[in-house]
Design a protein around this motif. Structure first.
Motif, PDB file in Angstrom:
ATOM      1  N   ASN A 175       0.912  -1.179  -0.006  1.00 22.41           N
ATOM      2  CA  ASN A 175      -0.309   0.034  -0.050  1.00 22.41           C
ATOM      3  C   ASN A 175       0.939   1.167  -0.306  1.00 22.41           C
ATOM      4  O   ASN A 175       0.490   2.354   0.670  1.00 22.41           O
ATOM      5  CB  ASN A 175      -0.956  -0.103   1.227  1.00 22.41           C
ATOM      6  N   HIS A 176       2.019   1.154  -0.470  1.00 26.10           N
ATOM      7  CA  HIS A 176       3.042   2.496  -0.559  1.00 26.10           C
ATOM      8  C   HIS A 176       2.246   3.477  -1.392  1.00 26.10           C
ATOM      9  O   HIS A 176       2.808   4.629  -1.302  1.00 26.10           O
ATOM     10  CB  HIS A 176       4.254   1.907  -1.040  1.00 26.10           C
ATOM     11  N   SER A 177       1.327   3.040  -2.293  1.00 29.48           N
ATOM     12  CA  SER A 177       0.978   4.187  -3.361  1.00 29.48           C
ATOM     13  C   SER A 177      -0.101   4.919  -2.319  1.00 29.48           C
ATOM     14  O   SER A 177      -0.485   6.277  -3.158  1.00 29.48           O
ATOM     15  CB  SER A 177       0.354   3.675  -4.395  1.00 29.48           C
ATOM     16  N   ARG A 178      -0.594   4.513  -1.438  1.00 28.84           N
ATOM     17  CA  ARG A 178      -1.429   5.388  -0.654  1.00 28.84           C
ATOM     18  C   ARG A 178      -2.709   5.655  -1.629  1.00 28.84           C
ATOM     19  O   ARG A 178      -3.336   6.594  -1.487  1.00 28.84           O
ATOM     20  CB  ARG A 178      -1.003   6.431  -0.004  1.00 28.84           C
ATOM     21  N   SER A 179      -2.810   4.828  -2.268  1.00 26.15           N
ATOM     22  CA  SER A 179      -4.112   5.031  -3.307  1.00 26.15           C
ATOM     23  C   SER A 179      -5.172   4.147  -3.168  1.00 26.15           C
ATOM     24  O   SER A 179      -5.136   2.837  -2.905  1.00 26.15           O
ATOM     25  CB  SER A 179      -3.568   5.007  -4.646  1.00 26.15           C
ATOM     26  N   ASP A 180      -6.433   4.358  -3.332  1.00 30.71           N
ATOM     27  CA  ASP A 180      -7.623   3.475  -3.675  1.00 30.71           C
ATOM     28  C   ASP A 180      -7.715   2.659  -4.822  1.00 30.71           C
ATOM     29  O   ASP A 180      -8.601   1.875  -4.897  1.00 30.71           O
ATOM     30  CB  ASP A 180      -8.911   4.420  -3.182  1.00 30.71           C
ATOM     31  N   GLN A 181      -6.951   3.126  -5.573  1.00 27.42           N
ATOM     32  CA  GLN A 181      -7.101   2.241  -7.069  1.00 27.42           C
ATOM     33  C   GLN A 181      -6.585   0.810  -6.824  1.00 27.42           C
ATOM     34  O   GLN A 181      -5.758   0.421  -6.038  1.00 27.42           O
ATOM     35  CB  GLN A 181      -5.854   2.912  -8.228  1.00 27.42           C
ATOM     36  N   MET A 182      -7.303   0.120  -7.434  1.00 27.32           N
ATOM     37  CA  MET A 182      -7.018  -1.244  -7.495  1.00 27.32           C
ATOM     38  C   MET A 182      -5.536  -1.818  -7.590  1.00 27.32           C
ATOM     39  O   MET A 182      -4.911  -1.465  -8.528  1.00 27.32           O
ATOM     40  CB  MET A 182      -7.873  -2.053  -8.411  1.00 27.32           C
ATOM     41  N   LEU A 183      -5.113  -2.608  -6.696  1.00 30.32           N
ATOM     42  CA  LEU A 183      -3.991  -3.363  -6.402  1.00 30.32           C
ATOM     43  C   LEU A 183      -3.875  -4.500  -7.378  1.00 30.32           C
ATOM     44  O   LEU A 183      -5.011  -5.085  -7.838  1.00 30.32           O
ATOM     45  CB  LEU A 183      -3.629  -3.693  -5.271  1.00 30.32           C
ATOM     46  N   PRO A 184      -2.831  -4.982  -7.793  1.00 33.17           N
ATOM     47  CA  PRO A 184      -2.748  -6.244  -8.526  1.00 33.17           C
ATOM     48  C   PRO A 184      -3.212  -7.395  -7.539  1.00 33.17           C
ATOM     49  O   PRO A 184      -3.087  -7.262  -6.327  1.00 33.17           O
ATOM     50  CB  PRO A 184      -1.297  -6.594  -8.855  1.00 33.17           C
ATOM     51  N   ALA A 185      -3.920  -8.317  -8.151  1.00 32.10           N
ATOM     52  CA  ALA A 185      -4.472  -9.422  -7.275  1.00 32.10           C
ATOM     53  C   ALA A 185      -3.175 -10.356  -6.939  1.00 32.10           C
ATOM     54  O   ALA A 185      -2.161 -10.442  -7.432  1.00 32.10           O
ATOM     55  CB  ALA A 185      -5.223 -10.431  -8.277  1.00 32.10           C
ATOM     56  N   ILE A 186      -3.157 -10.452  -5.516  1.00 35.07           N
ATOM     57  CA  ILE A 186      -1.790 -11.195  -5.140  1.00 35.07           C
ATOM     58  C   ILE A 186      -2.375 -12.234  -3.957  1.00 35.07           C
ATOM     59  O   ILE A 186      -3.684 -12.357  -3.688  1.00 35.07           O
ATOM     60  CB  ILE A 186      -1.327 -10.100  -3.878  1.00 35.07           C
ATOM     61  N   GLU A 187      -1.596 -13.248  -4.125  1.00 35.26           N
ATOM     62  CA  GLU A 187      -1.792 -14.565  -3.196  1.00 35.26           C
ATOM     63  C   GLU A 187      -0.722 -15.074  -2.274  1.00 35.26           C
ATOM     64  O   GLU A 187       0.627 -14.712  -2.933  1.00 35.26           O
ATOM     65  CB  GLU A 187      -2.085 -15.696  -4.207  1.00 35.26           C
ATOM     66  N   LEU A 188      -0.672 -15.112  -1.077  1.00 32.46           N
ATOM     67  CA  LEU A 188       0.265 -15.564  -0.146  1.00 32.46           C
ATOM     68  C   LEU A 188       0.420 -16.937  -0.073  1.00 32.46           C
ATOM     69  O   LEU A 188      -0.965 -17.386   0.512  1.00 32.46           O
ATOM     70  CB  LEU A 188       0.421 -14.620   0.800  1.00 32.46           C
ATOM     71  N   GLU A 189       1.388 -17.676  -0.050  1.00 34.34           N
ATOM     72  CA  GLU A 189       1.240 -19.151   0.312  1.00 34.34           C
ATOM     73  C   GLU A 189       2.606 -19.403   1.029  1.00 34.34           C
ATOM     74  O   GLU A 189       3.534 -19.106   0.808  1.00 34.34           O
ATOM     75  CB  GLU A 189       1.230 -19.839  -1.299  1.00 34.34           C
ATOM     76  N   VAL A 190       2.174 -20.441   2.139  1.00 31.61           N
ATOM     77  CA  VAL A 190       3.550 -20.873   2.863  1.00 31.61           C
ATOM     78  C   VAL A 190       3.958 -22.139   2.406  1.00 31.61           C
ATOM     79  O   VAL A 190       3.155 -23.082   2.384  1.00 31.61           O
ATOM     80  CB  VAL A 190       3.206 -20.944   4.277  1.00 31.61           C
ATOM     81  N   LEU A 191       4.986 -22.159   1.706  1.00 30.33           N
ATOM     82  CA  LEU A 191       5.586 -23.496   1.184  1.00 30.33           C
ATOM     83  C   LEU A 191       6.033 -24.369   2.239  1.00 30.33           C
ATOM     84  O   LEU A 191       5.935 -25.811   2.215  1.00 30.33           O
ATOM     85  CB  LEU A 191       6.331 -23.091  -0.057  1.00 30.33           C
ATOM     86  N   ASP A 192       6.806 -23.785   3.007  1.00 35.50           N
ATOM     87  CA  ASP A 192       7.231 -24.619   4.109  1.00 35.50           C
ATOM     88  C   ASP A 192       7.893 -23.593   5.149  1.00 35.50           C
ATOM     89  O   ASP A 192       7.566 -22.513   4.954  1.00 35.50           O
ATOM     90  CB  ASP A 192       8.720 -25.583   3.739  1.00 35.50           C
ATOM     91  N   ALA A 193       8.711 -24.141   6.280  1.00 32.57           N
ATOM     92  CA  ALA A 193       8.912 -23.116   7.470  1.00 32.57           C
ATOM     93  C   ALA A 193       9.726 -22.176   7.133  1.00 32.57           C
ATOM     94  O   ALA A 193       9.853 -21.074   7.571  1.00 32.57           O
ATOM     95  CB  ALA A 193       9.654 -24.378   8.599  1.00 32.57           C
ATOM     96  N   GLN A 194      10.674 -22.248   5.788  1.00 30.97           N
ATOM     97  CA  GLN A 194      11.717 -21.227   5.303  1.00 30.97           C
ATOM     98  C   GLN A 194      11.082 -20.671   4.117  1.00 30.97           C
ATOM     99  O   GLN A 194      11.894 -19.485   3.564  1.00 30.97           O
ATOM    100  CB  GLN A 194      12.982 -22.040   5.511  1.00 30.97           C
ATOM    101  N   GLN A 195      10.200 -20.806   3.513  1.00 27.71           N
ATOM    102  CA  GLN A 195       9.753 -20.434   2.454  1.00 27.71           C
ATOM    103  C   GLN A 195       8.131 -19.935   1.959  1.00 27.71           C
ATOM    104  O   GLN A 195       7.390 -20.773   2.471  1.00 27.71           O
ATOM    105  CB  GLN A 195       9.915 -21.452   1.156  1.00 27.71           C
ATOM    106  N   TRP A 196       7.974 -18.583   1.612  1.00 26.96           N
ATOM    107  CA  TRP A 196       6.956 -17.981   1.414  1.00 26.96           C
ATOM    108  C   TRP A 196       6.738 -17.649  -0.002  1.00 26.96           C
ATOM    109  O   TRP A 196       7.803 -17.140  -0.707  1.00 26.96           O
ATOM    110  CB  TRP A 196       6.508 -17.010   2.226  1.00 26.96           C
ATOM    111  N   GLN A 197       5.738 -17.810  -0.656  1.00 28.49           N
ATOM    112  CA  GLN A 197       5.733 -17.604  -2.110  1.00 28.49           C
ATOM    113  C   GLN A 197       4.441 -16.482  -2.146  1.00 28.49           C
ATOM    114  O   GLN A 197       3.433 -16.768  -1.864  1.00 28.49           O
ATOM    115  CB  GLN A 197       5.268 -18.673  -3.077  1.00 28.49           C
ATOM    116  N   LEU A 198       4.830 -15.144  -2.779  1.00 24.44           N
ATOM    117  CA  LEU A 198       3.760 -14.136  -3.027  1.00 24.44           C
ATOM    118  C   LEU A 198       3.643 -14.143  -4.628  1.00 24.44           C
ATOM    119  O   LEU A 198       4.638 -14.049  -5.498  1.00 24.44           O
ATOM    120  CB  LEU A 198       4.391 -12.942  -2.603  1.00 24.44           C
ATOM    121  N   THR A 199       2.068 -14.368  -4.804  1.00 28.70           N
ATOM    122  CA  THR A 199       2.062 -14.381  -6.415  1.00 28.70           C
ATOM    123  C   THR A 199       1.432 -12.971  -6.829  1.00 28.70           C
ATOM    124  O   THR A 199       0.328 -12.688  -6.252  1.00 28.70           O
ATOM    125  CB  THR A 199       1.329 -15.674  -7.014  1.00 28.70           C
ATOM    126  N   VAL A 200       1.791 -12.366  -7.769  1.00 26.70           N
ATOM    127  CA  VAL A 200       1.175 -10.920  -8.328  1.00 26.70           C
ATOM    128  C   VAL A 200       0.671 -11.620  -9.646  1.00 26.70           C
ATOM    129  O   VAL A 200       1.335 -11.679 -10.564  1.00 26.70           O
ATOM    130  CB  VAL A 200       2.448 -10.084  -8.263  1.00 26.70           C
TER     131      VAL A 200
END
Length: 506
Positions: free
Chosen positions: A444-469
């Motif tokens: 939310n760095h843009s401080r804008s109400d315009q639509m952000l890209p669709a995002i998905e956050l997934e925990v793959l394992d204890a040391q890996q996270w995946q953020l899909t844009v």
């Protein structure tokens, strides 16, 4: 935590006071808290504070043994319907963390060390729910290590103060050998008057219609006056009756000689100090009559807990008050809250995060910019300081410490040593919440109400996270750059942040 509390379900509170520990178990009956179990033990933690403000081993063992006995009565109470609060003795103890760590092995819930004004607020809540009369009240609660003064109307406290004087602390200082004399009584009285002088003008200007006392010292004084025929027809504490009680006390040379009808043996040693504090309150605040209420801190804790189940959580009101006080941008706060909750919900199950964790990150997201009221440079540190050191109704010191760490680490560099600090304070779950809040703020760095890209956050394992844009990452060049930078920061806290996009693959 469930969204409602069905009538007849149990609530419980443990009040770890400086003089006594109390356990109360109650049923909720049509919105009212009805006590079914009540236990109390004189632990006198405050008497176990040595000259360096460390709890002695003997005091710690008294406390732990008492808590173990209390836990034996809690088998029918679910942990999320229990609160355990500690007051002045543990606020003062430099080695309090040692006691808390040992207690954690006994108790089903963590101990909450509450600030003096929060203690005052909860005391008022307990008193106001057990008093039928209306109008503006002054409530006085003389504890073992501190004395709370509150002015309020109905269920709302208007002024709350906690003064560093209590019956155990004053006994150690002025009556330690049990000797009673005009000289040591007057020293205790003058010391209490000095403490009261800090609030007297302010409280008198606010005014009150009735005065109510709660907890053991005032209960004991009132009972003696009733038994001796020194109270009025409503069995209130009067100025004249208190004068007689003081004069009678000063005829004795030692606490072992005292003969007062209705005085319990475990109250004997701290009674002279308690009378000195109460006498000072009557004198400095010009009190003529004081009624007694059975409601006190533990009842207030249970009513406060009941309010949380009914979505009347004082903590959320406090958060909104802080946003207003420090002029934080409410629209930006809402954007970050919405994103933080989305990210949290995506990974909560995999990371074993709780509903309490959800509440914590939501409140931190609302408050992450309050430090801007002080300075833009390093505002995350200013915000963390405010949250750590302010009196915030509804929050324990532990709650405020967690919020402080979340706000402190929501931006700028992450260091390996700071992860160890976070782990020590709140465990792995607090580490995860810090990282989730960072992502929410970044998105939310843009401080804008315009639509952000669709995002998905997934925990793959204890040391890996995946953020899909989703979509073409070139549409958001600044976001992509920020995410690149954030990958490096996550590595410092041992998380590999993988970023996926249709035209941007990490």
């Amino acid at each position: 935590m469930s969204d409602f509390l069905i009538d007849e379900e149990l609530l419980a509170a443990i009040d770890m006071g400086s003089n006594s520990f109390h356990l109360a178990i109650a049923r909720v009956d049509h919105g009212e808290v009805k006590k079914v179990v009540s236990m109390s033990e004189k632990v006198q933690l405050a008497a176990g504070l040595d000259e360096n403000k460390n709890l002695t081993e003997a005091a710690q063992q008294r406390g732990l043994a008492c808590l173990a006995r209390f836990v034996g009565r809690l088998s029918s109470v679910q942990p999320n319907r229990l609160r355990i609060v500690a007051t002045n003795a543990l606020r003062q103890a430099k080695n309090g963390h040692e006691f808390i760590q040992q207690a954690a092995e006994i108790l089903p819930k963590p101990i909450e060390i509450i600030a003096g004004r929060e203690e005052a607020r909860l005391i008022y809540l307990g008193v106001s729910h057990t008093m039928a009369n209306g109008g503006r009240r002054l409530v006085i609660d003389i504890g073992g290590g501190s004395t709370e003064f509150i002015i309020g109307e109905q269920f709302e406290p208007l002024c709350t103060e906690s003064l560093q004087m209590g019956c155990v602390a004053f006994t150690k200082k002025y009556f330690e050998d049990g000797e009673i004399s005009y000289k040591n009584f007057n020293k205790a009285f003058v010391a209490a008057c000095k403490e009261l002088s800090a609030i007297a003008n302010y409280f008198k200007a606010e005014g009150w219609d009735t005065v109510v006392g709660s907890s053991g010292t005032i209960k004991a004084c009132r009972q003696i006056m009733v038994n001796m025929g020194w109270s009025d027809e409503q069995e209130s504490v009067t100025r004249e009756g208190l004068e007689k009680l003081k004069d009678k006390l000063l005829k004795y040379k030692h606490v072992s000689e005292m003969e007062f009808s209705g005085l319990k043996e475990d109250r004997r040693a701290v009674l002279p100090a308690g009378i000195a504090i109460l006498y000072a309150a009557f004198e400095v605040l010009d009190i003529d009559h004081l009624m007694y209420s059975d409601g006190a801190l533990r009842e207030g804790v249970m009513y406060d807990l009941l309010g949380r189940f009914k979505h009347e959580d004082i903590r959320d009101r406090s958060v909104q008050a802080l946003i207003g006080r420090y002029g934080a941008d409410p629209k930006q706060a809402e954007r970050v809250v919405k994103t933080a909750q989305f990210l949290f919900d995506s990974v909560a199950s995999k990371l074993k995060l709780t509903n309490e964790d959800s509440d914590l990150i939501r409140r931190a997201a609302y408050l992450h910019e309050i430090g801007l009221a002080i300075s833009h440079g390093g505002y995350h540190r200013h915000g963390a300081y405010l949250l750590q050191h302010s009196d915030i109704p509804g929050f324990s010191q532990i709650d405020q410490n967690h919020l402080s760490h979340l706000v402190a680490h929501h931006r700028r560099k992450l260091r390996s040593e700071s992860k160890m600090d976070v782990l020590k304070v709140g465990g792995q779950s607090l580490v995860y919440l810090c990282l989730l809040l960072r992502l929410a703020v970044l998105l939310n760095h843009s401080r804008s109400d315009q639509m952000l890209p669709a995002i998905e956050l997934e925990v793959l394992d204890a040391q890996q996270w995946q953020l899909t844009v989703s979509g073409d990452a070139k549409q958001w060049p600044l976001l992509v750059a920020d995410l690149h930078d954030e990958q490096e920061q996550f590595k410092h806290w041992d998380i590999d942040l993988i970023i996926q996009s249709e035209k941007f693959i990490d």
